[in-house]
Design an enzyme around this catalytic site. Structure first.
Site: not given
Ligand code: UD1
Ligand code: CA
Length: 459
Positions: A106, A441, A406, A170, A387, A228, A13
């Protein structure tokens, strides 16, 4: 403490070729902010889980205290942390007792004070979750409690109506005993709506193990907000700048409008400093006591001496401004500029790689490049140091008390002696001796009886 930073997501996004975690907030990559938070709590080992834009992310932020774990393909947050485990167990000095903190590349504004509270809550053998109560919990995983005790986390997409009504969410940030993580993660399944290995499923596993589950909360909601989209990036940028402005004002700096300042680095201010609207500070900038910065100035890696005044629209980079100097409006000080005390640099004057000693002035329309200028020198309007001959650069030396008329061109290398005067319009190609008038001059002539041409009649 081990810290795992999840940074493998793509960031679709953002609509950008730059990996999401490299987008800058206050001039620093999002992931850089998170790494700094990990360092602030004294992390033993920081492991970044990366995937999308992999090499670019690594080269941008690699450091001796960071290990990198590739996650390819990305199968969920639980799968992501699993990729980091070898780096942790190999590195942890106390693998059985050590904890692991999970952060997100992020989520840039998480504060060390909140993380310390979470770590404290976790103690040696609990699972600690950073949770928050939101009026609108949409999109987040919900904290399911029974009799007040956390039982599990359910993702929005997997939740039933009753679970969706829960407002405790969470944030994703948690601390778990490293040994327990190593046990749980390989057993996670992916039988859920998204077909992902959820890190959040470790909560139910901890309950099954009889491990206590504790929660802590961030001081402010923005600490756990993620980026995002460009809109969210801009919103967090404003939050960050508001925080910086508040800190400056608490330390006694006067800001004309705390909503109109941008600090993209480190701004150090003495007493009674005043900053007008729309100024941008980049890198490390020091403003000594009583410095006044006018509106719309851009300052990068520079030191401004006590009592100096910058009028509006000055651009200063890698330069030193002396005490009581008056700069601008519309002055440009480029790298290598060093000004003494009570120096005046006026409008449309550009200075580069030059020193200008105490009480000297260049008040209007001049280029001073590769020059060494003494004290009490007056550089007239339109003066230019030539220069550059197209291949090489040469220095111009102007000694104390010289007066440069000047519209003078100083063809370097050339020296103007102490106390010398250059007549207006001089093109100086040889050294000007001290205390004399030098002028190049054509002699002025007036022709008596000369008549203007008159327009001829046609036809
Ligand atoms: C996750 C949590 C959710 C929480 C939310 C907060 C899980 C299953 N869910 O959901 O409970 O409320 O974050 O924002 O954990 N990432 C990886 N590798 C992957 C997947 C994700 O590095 O395979 C990283 C993403 O880059 C991101 C973060 O993990 O920075 C969260 O991933 P995302 O898919 O956004 O989780 P949510 O669905 O938002
Ligand atoms: Ca997320």
């Amino acid at each position: 403490m081990n810290v795992v930073i999840l940074a493998a997501g793509q960031g679709k996004r953002m609509h950008s070729d730059l990996p999401k975690v490299l987008h800058p907030l206050a001039g620093k990559a999002l992931l850089g902010h998170v790494i700094d938070a990990a360092r602030a709590i004294g992390a033993e080992r920081i492991c970044v889980v990366y995937g999308h834009g992999g090499e670019q992310v690594r080269t941008a932020l690699d450091a001796p205290d960071i290990t990198w774990a590739l996650q390819e393909p990305q199968l969920g947050t639980g799968h992501a942390v699993l990729q980091a485990m070898p780096a942790l167990s190999a590195a942890a000095s106390r693998p059985a007792s050590g904890g692991t903190l999970v952060l997100y590349g992020d989520v840039p504004l998480i504060r060390a004070s909140t993380l310390r509270r979470l770590i404290e809550a976790a103690g040696a053998n609990s699972l600690a979750l950073l949770t928050a109560h939101l009026d609108n919990p949409r999109g987040y995983g919900r904290i399911v409690r029974v009799g007040g005790e956390v039982q599990r986390i359910v993702e929005e997409k997997d939740a039933d109506d009753a679970e969706r009504a829960i407002r405790e969410i969470n944030t994703g940030i948690l601390v778990a005993p490293t040994a327990a993580l190593a046990r749980w993660l390989p057993t996670l399944g992916n039988r859920n709506v998204q077909g992902e290995y959820y890190l959040t499923d470790i909560v139910a596993l901890a309950v099954a193990d009889g491990m206590p589950i504790v929660t802590a909360h961030p001081d402010a909601a923005w600490e756990t907000e993620g980026v995002n989209s460009k809109l969210q990036l801009a919103e967090l940028e404003r939050v960050h700048q508001r925080n910086v402005a508040a800190r400056l004002m608490e330390a006694g700096v006067t800001l004309a409008d705390p909503a109109r300042i941008d600090v993209r680095g480190e701004l150090l201010c003495g007493r009674d400093v005043g900053i007008d609207v729309n100024c941008v500070f980049e890198g490390r900038v020091e403003l000594a006591d009583r410095v006044v910065v006018g509106a719309n100035c851009v300052l990068k890696n520079c030191r401004i001496g006590s009592g100096a005044r910058l009028a509006p629209f000055c651009h200063i980079e890698d330069a030193i401004v002396g005490p009581d100097d008056i700069i601008g409006p519309y002055a440009r000080l480029r790298p290598g500029t060093e000004l003494g005390r009570d120096v005046h640099i006026g409008n449309f004057v550009e200075v580069k790689n030059s020193t200008i000693a105490d009480h000297s002035k260049a008040n209007h329309l001049a280029y001073v490049g590769d020059a060494t200028i003494g004290s009490r020198v007056n550089v007239g309007a339109g003066t230019i140091t030539c220069n550059y001959d197209g291949a090489n650069k040469f220095r111009t030396v102007i000694e104390d008390d010289a007066f440069i008329g000047s519209d003078t061109q100083l063809v370097a290398p050339v020296t103007v002696g102490r106390g010398a005067t250059l007549g207006a319009g001089t093109t100086l190609t040889r050294n000007a001796p001290p205390d004399q008038l030098t002028v190049s001059r054509a002699k002025q002539v007036s022709i008596a009886g000369w008549k203007r041409p008159v327009k001829q009649k046609k036809g």
